[in-house]
Scaffold this motif. Structure first.
Motif, mmCIF file in Angstrom:
data_model
loop_
_atom_site.group_PDB
_atom_site.id
_atom_site.type_symbol
_atom_site.label_atom_id
_atom_site.label_comp_id
_atom_site.label_asym_id
_atom_site.label_seq_id
_atom_site.Cartn_x
_atom_site.Cartn_y
_atom_site.Cartn_z
ATOM 1 N N LEU A 77 0.829 -1.206 0.000
ATOM 2 C CA LEU A 77 0.000 0.000 0.000
ATOM 3 C C LEU A 77 0.863 1.257 0.000
ATOM 4 N N GLU A 78 1.941 1.263 0.785
ATOM 5 C CA GLU A 78 2.825 2.428 0.820
ATOM 6 C C GLU A 78 3.495 2.655 -0.529
ATOM 7 N N VAL A 79 3.936 1.572 -1.164
ATOM 8 C CA VAL A 79 4.566 1.700 -2.478
ATOM 9 C C VAL A 79 3.548 2.193 -3.500
ATOM 10 N N ALA A 80 2.317 1.657 -3.457
ATOM 11 C CA ALA A 80 1.276 2.078 -4.399
ATOM 12 C C ALA A 80 0.965 3.563 -4.252
ATOM 13 N N LYS A 81 0.890 4.035 -3.010
ATOM 14 C CA LYS A 81 0.616 5.461 -2.777
ATOM 15 C C LYS A 81 1.753 6.327 -3.321
ATOM 16 N N GLN A 82 2.993 5.854 -3.153
ATOM 17 C CA GLN A 82 4.135 6.610 -3.680
ATOM 18 C C GLN A 82 4.125 6.614 -5.207
ATOM 19 N N LEU A 83 3.754 5.503 -5.824
ATOM 20 C CA LEU A 83 3.659 5.450 -7.284
ATOM 21 C C LEU A 83 2.623 6.441 -7.788
ATOM 22 N N ALA A 84 1.503 6.555 -7.057
ATOM 23 C CA ALA A 84 0.466 7.520 -7.438
ATOM 24 C C ALA A 84 0.985 8.947 -7.300
ATOM 25 N N ARG A 85 1.728 9.227 -6.213
ATOM 26 C CA ARG A 85 2.312 10.561 -6.038
ATOM 27 C C ARG A 85 3.281 10.878 -7.171
ATOM 28 N N MET A 86 3.997 9.882 -7.622
ATOM 29 C CA MET A 86 4.985 10.076 -8.674
ATOM 30 C C MET A 86 4.326 10.320 -10.024
ATOM 31 N N GLY A 87 3.085 9.856 -10.191
ATOM 32 C CA GLY A 87 2.357 10.141 -11.422
ATOM 33 C C GLY A 87 2.349 9.024 -12.449
ATOM 34 N N VAL A 88 2.567 7.761 -12.016
ATOM 35 C CA VAL A 88 2.493 6.679 -12.997
ATOM 36 C C VAL A 88 1.061 6.581 -13.527
ATOM 37 N N ASP A 89 0.927 6.152 -14.764
ATOM 38 C CA ASP A 89 -0.392 6.070 -15.392
ATOM 39 C C ASP A 89 -1.154 4.816 -14.990
ATOM 40 N N ILE A 90 -0.445 3.699 -14.902
ATOM 41 C CA ILE A 90 -1.072 2.418 -14.572
ATOM 42 C C ILE A 90 -0.229 1.724 -13.515
ATOM 43 N N ILE A 91 -0.875 1.208 -12.475
ATOM 44 C CA ILE A 91 -0.210 0.385 -11.467
ATOM 45 C C ILE A 91 -0.703 -1.043 -11.633
ATOM 46 N N GLU A 92 0.197 -1.951 -11.996
ATOM 47 C CA GLU A 92 -0.171 -3.367 -11.996
ATOM 48 C C GLU A 92 0.027 -3.853 -10.564
ATOM 49 N N ALA A 93 -1.088 -3.977 -9.855
ATOM 50 C CA ALA A 93 -1.038 -4.155 -8.405
ATOM 51 C C ALA A 93 -0.778 -5.584 -7.968
ATOM 52 N N GLY A 94 -0.906 -6.548 -8.876
ATOM 53 C CA GLY A 94 -0.645 -7.931 -8.486
ATOM 54 C C GLY A 94 -1.331 -8.925 -9.390
ATOM 55 N N ASP B 252 -9.034 10.619 -9.964
ATOM 56 C CA ASP B 252 -7.898 11.373 -10.500
ATOM 57 C C ASP B 252 -6.575 10.638 -10.287
ATOM 58 N N GLY B 253 -6.651 9.372 -9.898
ATOM 59 C CA GLY B 253 -5.454 8.576 -9.667
ATOM 60 C C GLY B 253 -5.137 7.683 -10.848
ATOM 61 N N PRO B 254 -4.207 6.763 -10.672
ATOM 62 C CA PRO B 254 -3.798 5.882 -11.767
ATOM 63 C C PRO B 254 -4.823 4.790 -12.042
ATOM 64 N N VAL B 255 -4.696 4.174 -13.206
ATOM 65 C CA VAL B 255 -5.458 2.971 -13.515
ATOM 66 C C VAL B 255 -4.910 1.846 -12.641
ATOM 67 N N ILE B 256 -5.796 1.067 -12.036
ATOM 68 C CA ILE B 256 -5.369 -0.083 -11.239
ATOM 69 C C ILE B 256 -5.582 -1.340 -12.066
ATOM 70 N N CYS B 257 -4.488 -2.058 -12.289
ATOM 71 C CA CYS B 257 -4.495 -3.215 -13.174
ATOM 72 C C CYS B 257 -4.183 -4.480 -12.390
ATOM 73 N N GLY B 258 -4.819 -5.570 -12.787
ATOM 74 C CA GLY B 258 -4.504 -6.877 -12.233
ATOM 75 C C GLY B 258 -4.132 -7.822 -13.360
ATOM 76 N N LEU B 259 -3.242 -8.759 -13.065
ATOM 77 C CA LEU B 259 -2.808 -9.727 -14.072
ATOM 78 C C LEU B 259 -3.647 -10.997 -13.976
ATOM 79 N N ALA B 260 -3.912 -11.620 -15.107
ATOM 80 C CA ALA B 260 -4.668 -12.871 -15.141
ATOM 81 C C ALA B 260 -4.179 -13.731 -16.291
ATOM 82 N N ARG B 261 -3.985 -15.016 -16.028
ATOM 83 C CA ARG B 261 -3.752 -15.928 -17.137
ATOM 84 C C ARG B 261 -5.004 -15.956 -18.013
ATOM 85 N N ALA B 262 -4.869 -16.499 -19.202
ATOM 86 C CA ALA B 262 -6.038 -16.645 -20.080
ATOM 87 C C ALA B 262 -6.844 -17.841 -19.605
ATOM 88 N N VAL B 263 -7.349 -17.691 -18.386
ATOM 89 C CA VAL B 263 -8.124 -18.721 -17.704
ATOM 90 C C VAL B 263 -9.347 -18.042 -17.100
#
Length: 555
Positions: free
Chosen positions: A30-47, A70-81
């Motif tokens: 959570l702390e890293v995600a908040k810092q990424l948002a402060r830094m201005g990344v467009d998309i966070i792949e959160a896990g 007004d924050g970043p896009v939150i992305c999750g990874l998924a196999r094609a399953v």
């Protein structure tokens, strides 16, 4: 889709966390995600939500706390399953802007040996799973895994199907770090020119650093038309890591006339982000690391020093301040007050609540009483040690030891347990550290195997602050040079750090830190298992909720 804007897709919390030894707990993510948002990344792949209940929870919490309008896009990874994609959709649901990132191997070696499938089956699955993802989320990214070793015409077919079924971003991963800049640029140009609809979607890079070319390949990719770069803080990730976020961003910024491209990154947040991640993962940034390393703006050569003193640009192509490094020196010592200490901590790029500042200040005073001069490395060592500690199950209140020539090493520890109960134990050992650890073991009563014990002097001189790092695994196991040799060779490794002028005290703090992480994880695991059993008992008694498949890793 061409423009002069490059989206920064940060996968530190997904691919980066897959780097050996870089696992993070929920509060750290959570702390890293908040810092990424402060830094201005467009998309966070959160896990990778389907990987475990803990991963799902982390992605979901990040979506709730960071995924604002007004924050970043939150992305999750998924196999094609199907189950992966559905789990991903529920995890990212709280975010205002969300994305499902699904992947499927495209190279013949992966199709034959990993998937045990055929090209025809892969194309069918691509169509079905991208269609499913598009029905659950408007923003869908598709990746043909091992793209740089794939048959180009077959991959064109996969990508065309993905676009037909609603993919809005096509990510072209150099999964094993095999490509060169010229090859990678040609690959992306070919996709844009030959895949129907490719000119209307975002093309993304995802490059690994097995040959040290991840950043170069990523930059070649944007020159060829990619408008998204997937990268990580400090370049962490599987094997040799990913393209380093700070390096690709500063290359685009410093060479703006050459690339003609821009990002949304606040570059002054690069060093604070690097330091935060380093603290959370207990991994040190090499001094010669570009942009954020300790030597990135240091000059020792007399010729260089002379040039920089006359004009900074003679040997620096960017300023330290532009990447969040501060050249100002604030001398700290035993006469420094809390305000000066807090100010220096903030200048170093950290932000803590008052309780944490007070605790750090007390530890700083203890160091300052034993040293004539406390420099930034001492302060950062304390911060790193503090950030790497979970909320304690056991607190080390006192440690005392005696050792010497022809003496039996003996140690006594006083520790406060989870119920506030104070226990005092003594033990003997082959040396002072062994005696201290034996005494701690008598209190904690959790059998562990010590795999690694390392000591590092943070600063110079006989009064240097010492840092001890340890690695432990639960249970008693056989090992050779830190590598388990019995059936528990894949056991979870827990790291702990301790920082103190007294190296034996630092060793005790490191050991207790590792034990606390192990015990906290055990508590969380038991809590999840209890919750799962209760849910199963209320719906389908006798069903193992978490039994079944073993998930593979992506890229």
């Amino acid at each position: 889709m061409t423009s002069d804007y490059v989206r920064i897709f940060d996968t530190t919390l997904r691919d980066g966390e897959q780097s050996p030894g870089c696992t993070m707990h929920l509060h750290e993510k959570l702390e890293v995600a908040k810092q990424l948002a402060r830094m201005g990344v467009d998309i966070i792949e959160a896990g990778f939500p389907a990987a475990s209940p803990g991963d799902w929870e982390a992605v979901n919490q990040i979506a709730k706390s960071v995924g604002t309008a007004d924050g970043p896009v939150i992305c999750g990874l998924a196999r094609a399953v199907k189950s992966d994609i559905e789990a991903c959709a529920t995890a990212i649901a709280p975010a205002a802007k969300k994305r499902i990132h699904t992947f499927l191997s495209s190279s013949d070696i992966h199709i034959e040996y990993q998937l045990r499938s055929t090209r025809e089956e892969v194309l069918t699955k691509t169509r079905e799973m991208v269609r499913l993802a598009s029905s659950l989320c408007d923003d869908v990214e598709f990746s043909p895994m091992d793209a740089t070793r794939s048959d180009i015409e077959f991959m064109y077919q996969m990508l065309a199907i993905a676009i037909e079924e609603g993919a809005t971003t096509l990510n072209i991963p150099d999964t094993v770090g095999y490509s060169t800049p010229e090859e990678y640029a040609a690959l992306l140009r070919g996709i844009i020119e030959n895949v129907p609809g490719a000119a209307d979607v975002i093309i993304s890079t995802h490059c690994h650093d097995d040959l040290g070319l991840a950043v170069a390949n990523s930059l070649a990719g944007v020159r060829a038309g990619a408008r998204q770069i997937e990268c990580t803080i400090n370049g962490i990730g599987e094997r040799a890591g990913n393209a380093s976020l700070e390096e690709v961003v500063m290359a685009l910024e410093t060479r703006k006339q050459f690339y003609g491209l821009s990002t949304n990154i606040d570059t002054t947040q690069l060093t604070p982000s690097s330091r935060l991640l380093s603290a959370c993962t207990n991994t040190q940034v090499p001094p010669n690391k570009a942009i954020v390393g300790a030597n990135a703006f240091a000059h020792e050569s007399g010729i260089h020093q002379d040039g920089v003193l006359k004009h900074r640009m003679t040997y620096e192509i960017m300023s330290a301040e532009s990447v969040g490094q501060d050249g100002n020196a604030l001398v700290l010592g035993k006469h420094s007050g809390r305000h000066a200490f807090r100010h220096r901590v903030q200048e170093l790029g950290y932000s803590f609540d008052e309780a944490t500042i007070n605790h750090l200040f007390a530890r700083f005073k203890d160091v300052a009483d034993r040293k004539k001069y406390v420099d930034d490395r001492d302060v950062e060592a304390l911060i790193s040690d503090e950030a790497g500690r979970p909320s304690p199950v056991y607190e080390l209140e006192h440690v005392q030891f005696a050792s010497g020539v022809n003496a039996i090493p003996t140690a006594t520890v006083r520790m406060r347990g989870p119920n506030g109960e104070v226990k005092i134990e003594s033990a003997q050992g082959t040396g002072p550290v062994d005696a201290v650890y034996s005494a701690i073991n008598k209190v904690v009563l959790t059998p562990v195997t010590l795999l690694e014990f390392a000591v590092n002097a943070i600063t110079e001189g006989i009064d240097a602050v010492g840092e001890v790092s340890v690695k432990v695994v639960e249970g008693k196991h056989k090992h050779v040079r830190g590598v388990l040799t019995d059936k528990a060779a894949d056991a979870k490794v827990w790291r702990g750090n301790g920082v103190n002028v007294d190296i034996i005290v630092a060793a005790a703090e490191a050991y207790v830190s590792a034990l606390n992480k192990l015990l906290k994880a055990r508590q969380e695991r038991l809590k999840q298992e209890t919750t799962a059993r209760m849910e199963v008992a209320s719906t389908a008694p006798g069903v193992d909720l978490f039994g079944g498949s073993t998930l593979g890793r992506y890229e």
